[in-house]
Design a protein around this motif. Structure first.
Motif, PDB file in Angstrom:
ATOM      1  N   LEU A  46      11.544 -17.333   3.424  1.00  0.00           N
ATOM      2  CA  LEU A  46      10.349 -16.777   2.791  1.00  0.00           C
ATOM      3  C   LEU A  46       9.434 -17.885   2.285  1.00  0.00           C
ATOM      4  N   THR A  47       8.184 -17.876   2.754  1.00  0.00           N
ATOM      5  CA  THR A  47       7.212 -18.882   2.328  1.00  0.00           C
ATOM      6  C   THR A  47       5.983 -18.255   1.673  1.00  0.00           C
ATOM      7  N   TYR A  48       5.867 -16.934   1.742  1.00  0.00           N
ATOM      8  CA  TYR A  48       4.673 -16.258   1.226  1.00  0.00           C
ATOM      9  C   TYR A  48       5.074 -14.890   0.686  1.00  0.00           C
ATOM     10  N   LEU A  49       4.713 -14.631  -0.560  1.00  0.00           N
ATOM     11  CA  LEU A  49       5.031 -13.358  -1.209  1.00  0.00           C
ATOM     12  C   LEU A  49       3.790 -12.844  -1.918  1.00  0.00           C
ATOM     13  N   ASP A  50       3.346 -11.650  -1.548  1.00  0.00           N
ATOM     14  CA  ASP A  50       2.170 -11.038  -2.179  1.00  0.00           C
ATOM     15  C   ASP A  50       2.649  -9.866  -3.024  1.00  0.00           C
ATOM     16  N   ILE A  51       2.531  -9.997  -4.346  1.00  0.00           N
ATOM     17  CA  ILE A  51       2.950  -8.930  -5.259  1.00  0.00           C
ATOM     18  C   ILE A  51       1.788  -8.479  -6.149  1.00  0.00           C
ATOM     19  N   ARG A  52       0.566  -8.676  -5.667  1.00  0.00           N
ATOM     20  CA  ARG A  52      -0.605  -8.265  -6.441  1.00  0.00           C
ATOM     21  C   ARG A  52      -0.656  -6.747  -6.598  1.00  0.00           C
ATOM     22  N   ASN A  53      -1.340  -6.316  -7.621  1.00  0.00           N
ATOM     23  CA  ASN A  53      -1.636  -4.897  -7.865  1.00  0.00           C
ATOM     24  C   ASN A  53      -0.395  -4.021  -7.983  1.00  0.00           C
ATOM     25  N   ASN A  54       0.570  -4.530  -8.715  1.00  0.00           N
ATOM     26  CA  ASN A  54       1.722  -3.760  -9.157  1.00  0.00           C
ATOM     27  C   ASN A  54       1.656  -3.795 -10.683  1.00  0.00           C
ATOM     28  N   VAL A  55       1.012  -2.811 -11.263  1.00  0.00           N
ATOM     29  CA  VAL A  55       0.606  -2.845 -12.667  1.00  0.00           C
ATOM     30  C   VAL A  55       1.728  -3.209 -13.626  1.00  0.00           C
ATOM     31  N   ASP A  58       0.053  -3.706  -3.952  1.00  0.00           N
ATOM     32  CA  ASP A  58      -0.465  -2.334  -4.027  1.00  0.00           C
ATOM     33  C   ASP A  58       0.647  -1.282  -3.976  1.00  0.00           C
ATOM     34  N   ASN A  59       1.656  -1.475  -4.803  1.00  0.00           N
ATOM     35  CA  ASN A  59       2.739  -0.514  -4.973  1.00  0.00           C
ATOM     36  C   ASN A  59       2.868  -0.190  -6.452  1.00  0.00           C
ATOM     37  N   GLY A  78       0.791  -1.223   0.000  1.00  0.00           N
ATOM     38  CA  GLY A  78       0.000   0.000   0.000  1.00  0.00           C
ATOM     39  C   GLY A  78       0.824   1.275   0.000  1.00  0.00           C
ATOM     40  N   ASN A  79       2.010   1.235  -0.550  1.00  0.00           N
ATOM     41  CA  ASN A  79       2.848   2.424  -0.665  1.00  0.00           C
ATOM     42  C   ASN A  79       2.996   2.793  -2.130  1.00  0.00           C
ATOM     43  N   GLN A  80       3.988   3.563  -2.446  1.00  0.00           N
ATOM     44  CA  GLN A  80       4.259   3.945  -3.830  1.00  0.00           C
ATOM     45  C   GLN A  80       5.642   3.465  -4.251  1.00  0.00           C
ATOM     46  N   LEU A  81       6.081   2.346  -3.700  1.00  0.00           N
ATOM     47  CA  LEU A  81       7.417   1.837  -4.004  1.00  0.00           C
ATOM     48  C   LEU A  81       7.541   1.465  -5.472  1.00  0.00           C
ATOM     49  N   THR A  82       8.653   1.859  -6.071  1.00  0.00           N
ATOM     50  CA  THR A  82       8.934   1.474  -7.459  1.00  0.00           C
ATOM     51  C   THR A  82       9.985   0.376  -7.517  1.00  0.00           C
ATOM     52  N   ASN A  83      10.675   0.146  -6.412  1.00  0.00           N
ATOM     53  CA  ASN A  83      11.619  -0.966  -6.328  1.00  0.00           C
ATOM     54  C   ASN A  83      11.699  -1.437  -4.887  1.00  0.00           C
ATOM     55  N   VAL A  84      12.243  -2.620  -4.729  1.00  0.00           N
ATOM     56  CA  VAL A  84      12.388  -3.214  -3.400  1.00  0.00           C
ATOM     57  C   VAL A  84      13.732  -2.770  -2.840  1.00  0.00           C
ATOM     58  N   LEU A 111       4.507  -4.857 -12.901  1.00  0.00           N
ATOM     59  CA  LEU A 111       5.322  -5.966 -12.420  1.00  0.00           C
ATOM     60  C   LEU A 111       4.863  -7.277 -13.027  1.00  0.00           C
ATOM     61  N   CYS A 112       5.774  -7.928 -13.693  1.00  0.00           N
ATOM     62  CA  CYS A 112       5.507  -9.241 -14.256  1.00  0.00           C
ATOM     63  C   CYS A 112       6.773 -10.060 -14.065  1.00  0.00           C
ATOM     64  N   VAL A 113       6.726 -11.029 -13.199  1.00  0.00           N
ATOM     65  CA  VAL A 113       7.930 -11.780 -12.839  1.00  0.00           C
ATOM     66  C   VAL A 113       7.765 -13.255 -13.131  1.00  0.00           C
TER      67      VAL A 113
END
Length: 132
Positions: A42-51, A26-27, A3-9, A53-55
């Motif tokens: 790491l067992t869970y990664l949520d990267i939804r709603n990063n328009v 939601d970044n 829920g931020n505006q991050l463009t990179n990790v 982002l395609c990995v």
């Protein structure tokens, strides 16, 4: 970090060896650092709603990935085939989180589907999602 505006990790994320769940949804992310996939706990990664982002999920990552990018379209297509009672036989039992590894699916390095080859699958109909 969701829920931020991050463009990179932030690269410092790679030093969190005990991190089990990472919410980056939601970044404005456009890519993921290799370090994210290398986090040993790491067992869970949520990267939804990063328009943008395609990995591609590395084969070495065994956790759960929630991704609303490219992969969802293929999962929806699989679900549509299944709902129509015409699931390609080669897609029975496939990992829904890794559609680029499904038989007959070819993806580019950016994880976009480039071809769909569904020969010899005893299909009886096509879902409307692909013009059936």
């Amino acid at each position: 970090l969701n829920g931020n505006q991050l463009t990179n990790v932030p690269p410092e994320i790679g030093s969190l060896m005990d991190l089990q769940r990472l919410y980056l949804n939601d970044n404005q992310l456009t890519n993921l650092l290799h370090a994210v996939w290398s986090l040993p706990s790491l067992t869970y990664l949520d990267i939804r709603n990063n328009v943008e982002l395609c990995v591609e999920v590395p084969d070495t990552f065994t956790g759960t990935v929630l991704d609303s990018g490219c992969c969802v379209t293929m999962v929806e297509l699989r679900d549509a085939f299944e709902a129509a009672g015409s699931l390609p036989s080669s897609w029975s039992g496939v990992d829904p989180n890794r559609p680029c590894g499904w038989p007959g699916v070819t993806c580019s390095s950016g994880r976009y589907v480039t071809s769909l080859y569904l020969h010899d699958n005893q299909l009886t109909s096509l879902p409307p999602e692909i013009g059936g």
